[in-house]
Every structure is written in structure tokens, then in C-alpha cells.
Design a protein around this motif. Structure first.
Motif, mmCIF file in Angstrom:
data_model
loop_
_atom_site.group_PDB
_atom_site.id
_atom_site.type_symbol
_atom_site.label_atom_id
_atom_site.label_comp_id
_atom_site.label_asym_id
_atom_site.label_seq_id
_atom_site.Cartn_x
_atom_site.Cartn_y
_atom_site.Cartn_z
ATOM 1 N N TYR A 1 0.817 -1.215 0.000
ATOM 2 C CA TYR A 1 0.000 0.000 0.000
ATOM 3 C C TYR A 1 0.854 1.269 0.000
ATOM 4 C CZ TYR A 1 -3.760 -3.275 0.870
ATOM 5 O OH TYR A 1 -4.636 -4.318 0.760
ATOM 6 N N LEU B 1 7.259 -4.677 -7.070
ATOM 7 C CA LEU B 1 5.861 -5.095 -7.172
ATOM 8 C C LEU B 1 5.086 -4.327 -6.109
ATOM 9 C CD1 LEU B 1 3.708 -7.039 -8.384
ATOM 10 C CD2 LEU B 1 4.334 -8.673 -6.590
ATOM 11 N N ALA B 2 4.033 -3.628 -6.519
ATOM 12 C CA ALA B 2 3.254 -2.816 -5.583
ATOM 13 C C ALA B 2 1.917 -3.482 -5.285
ATOM 14 C CB ALA B 2 3.022 -1.419 -6.156
ATOM 15 N N THR C 1 -1.429 -2.669 -4.080
ATOM 16 C CA THR C 1 -2.055 -1.354 -3.981
ATOM 17 C C THR C 1 -3.514 -1.367 -4.413
ATOM 18 O OG1 THR C 1 -1.908 0.936 -4.781
ATOM 19 C CG2 THR C 1 -1.202 -0.790 -6.298
ATOM 20 N N LYS D 1 -2.146 1.733 -9.081
ATOM 21 C CA LYS D 1 -1.815 0.722 -10.096
ATOM 22 C C LYS D 1 -1.095 1.324 -11.296
ATOM 23 C CE LYS D 1 -6.056 -1.840 -8.944
ATOM 24 N NZ LYS D 1 -6.731 -0.761 -8.184
ATOM 25 N N PHE E 1 3.021 1.966 -11.420
ATOM 26 C CA PHE E 1 4.056 0.934 -11.411
ATOM 27 C C PHE E 1 3.937 0.015 -12.621
ATOM 28 C CE2 PHE E 1 3.210 2.194 -7.054
ATOM 29 C CZ PHE E 1 4.488 2.453 -6.577
ATOM 30 N N HIS F 1 4.416 -3.172 -12.429
ATOM 31 C CA HIS F 1 3.776 -4.397 -11.950
ATOM 32 C C HIS F 1 3.099 -4.124 -10.609
ATOM 33 C CE1 HIS F 1 6.194 -6.255 -15.054
ATOM 34 N NE2 HIS F 1 7.278 -5.774 -14.490
ATOM 35 N N TYR F 2 1.894 -4.645 -10.458
ATOM 36 C CA TYR F 2 1.168 -4.428 -9.209
ATOM 37 C C TYR F 2 0.318 -5.653 -8.878
ATOM 38 C CZ TYR F 2 -2.753 -3.319 -12.330
ATOM 39 O OH TYR F 2 -3.718 -3.371 -13.300
ATOM 40 N N ALA G 1 -3.407 -6.620 -7.017
ATOM 41 C CA ALA G 1 -4.655 -5.993 -6.579
ATOM 42 C C ALA G 1 -5.814 -6.971 -6.738
ATOM 43 C CB ALA G 1 -4.923 -4.727 -7.388
ATOM 44 N N CYS H 1 2.403 -12.441 -3.818
ATOM 45 C CA CYS H 1 3.376 -11.386 -4.119
ATOM 46 C C CYS H 1 4.796 -11.886 -3.869
ATOM 47 C CB CYS H 1 3.102 -10.152 -3.259
ATOM 48 S SG CYS H 1 1.690 -9.160 -3.801
ATOM 49 N N SER I 1 1.943 -8.710 -13.179
ATOM 50 C CA SER I 1 0.969 -8.215 -12.211
ATOM 51 C C SER I 1 0.081 -9.371 -11.741
ATOM 52 C CB SER I 1 0.113 -7.111 -12.830
ATOM 53 O OG SER I 1 0.897 -5.955 -13.085
#
Length: 212
Positions: free
Chosen positions: A97, A115-116, A118, A122, A125, A127-128, A130, A173, A188
Motif C-alpha cells: 500500500y 511489485l506494488a 495497492t 496501479k 508501477f 507491476h502491481y 490488486a 506477491c 501483475s
């Protein structure tokens, strides 16, 4: 010195060299088995399930965690952290986050090793991770779900809600970052929330996620 003694000494030297080489390779691998985690220092969000998923994966796969808690982080300090962790042989960085401590950048943060996890950053980045958003009229809750909400489902006051399995998201993740560390391939992650209604509660199929 006899020929027999020379052979014995040679064998001992070879064994010592092989043992040294084995220890060097093993230590080198151990140095690489680390992942960096950045968490918000001050937030009202309950991050316990995410953290449990992260810790469990690290324990299961013998990975060392470099954990940072950030109240605020500028673009410059973020770049410095990425550089520092790369020098420390971190396989990658998981931002949990980042919207709580990192400002949005017009051009985004283009780091392949980041890697976020979040809800609202989104687009910032490469890559994320969610959850897929449900329809607006559908109620969605993150783990852990409160006893109040569970009671409303059991009593029929709420027909159904959707639960975001943040434990699984944290676990996946870690899995993705470890894969990046080995194969240099990051993608992602998208997870569907789980439906939770009275029938599912009574069946007990999700008890492992609901019991704290």
C-alpha cells in the motif's frame, strides 16, 4: 615421501577444495535469498493478513526479509532504497500500500524489480498486485472480517458480501518476486474476492480464513 602417502594427501586436498566450493556456492545462494518489504508506518488499515502471507512464504522458502516502515518517502529516497537493496542482493521489492507513504509520480516508477500491492496506485508501477473490483452495490471487505459483519450474515441482515483474501495476495506477491529473482520475469497479480453468504458460513469451507 611414498607414493601412497602422496595419493592420500592429494585426495584430502581435493576433498577440501570440493567442500570449500560447495560452501561458497551455498553461501552465495543464501545471500540472494532475500526480499525487501516496505510497509506504511502509520495507517488505520489492518495489514495483519497481508503480513502473515508474506511471513509464511518467507518461512516456507527460507527467505530473509528486509523490512522497512515508511511514514513518507520521496521519489529520490525511493530510488536510493531500490539501489541500496539491489546492492544487498535483494531479489525484489514489495511495496505494501504505497499510497500511504509514496506520492504519485506523473511518469510513474519504472522499476522492473518492484511489485506494488495497492488499491489506488496501479498506474504508477510496471507491476502491481490488486483485487478485481466488484460492482459498486456489492459490499466488499478485506480480511480479517469483523464479528459484527459475520453476525449480520448469519442472521440474514446481510444476504452476501465479498471478502478480499489479503493473506493469499501477500503470499502470491512473495512468490512472484522470488520468481523474478530467479528468472527475471515479473507480472501483475489479479485476485477475485471470495463470496461469503450464510450458506458458505454454515458449511465452514472458509473457516480457516475467518478464524483468528
Amino acid at each position: 615421501m611414498s607414493s601412497k602417502k602422496k595419493h592420500i594427501i592429494l585426495i584430502l586436498v581435493l576433498i577440501a577444495l570440493i567442500s570449500f566450493r560447495y560452501m561458497t556456492v551455498r553461501n552465495h545462494r543464501a545471500e540472494k535469498s532475500r526480499i525487501t518489504i516496505v510497509l506504511p508506518q502509520n495507517t488505520q488499515e489492518d495489514l495483519s493478513s497481508v503480513q502473515e502471507g508474506v511471513r509464511d512464504y518467507a518461512y516456507d522458502h527460507q527467505i530473509k526479509l528486509d523490512v522497512w516502515y515508511k511514514k513518507q518517502m520521496s521519489e529520490k529516497s525511493f530510488a536510493e532504497l531500490v539501489k541500496e537493496e539491489k546492492q544487498n542482493r535483494s531479489m525484489g521489492i514489495l511495496l505494501v500500500y504505497p499510497e500511504f507513504y509514496l506520492k504519485k509520480n506523473q511518469n510513474g516508477y519504472k522499476y522492473k524489480e518492484v511489485l506494488a500491492l495497492t488499491d489506488t496506485m496501479k498506474e504508477s508501477f510496471l507491476h502491481y498486485a490488486a483485487f478485481v473490483r466488484r460492482e459498486q452495490e456489492e459490499e466488499t471487505y478485506s480480511m480479517p472480517i469483523s464479528e459484527t459483519v459475520l453476525g449480520q450474515i448469519k442472521s440474514g441482515r446481510k444476504k452476501e458480501v465479498y471478502m478480499e483474501n489479503t493473506y493469499r495476495l501477500g503470499y502470491e506477491c512473495m512468490q512472484m518476486i522470488e520468481a523474478y529473482g530467479k528468472k527475471k520475469k515479473m507480472e501483475s497479480i489479479f485476485l477475485q474476492p471470495l463470496k461469503l453468504d450464510r450458506e458458505i458460513l454454515e458449511a465452514g469451507s472458509l473457516d480457516a480464513l475467518l478464524v483468528r
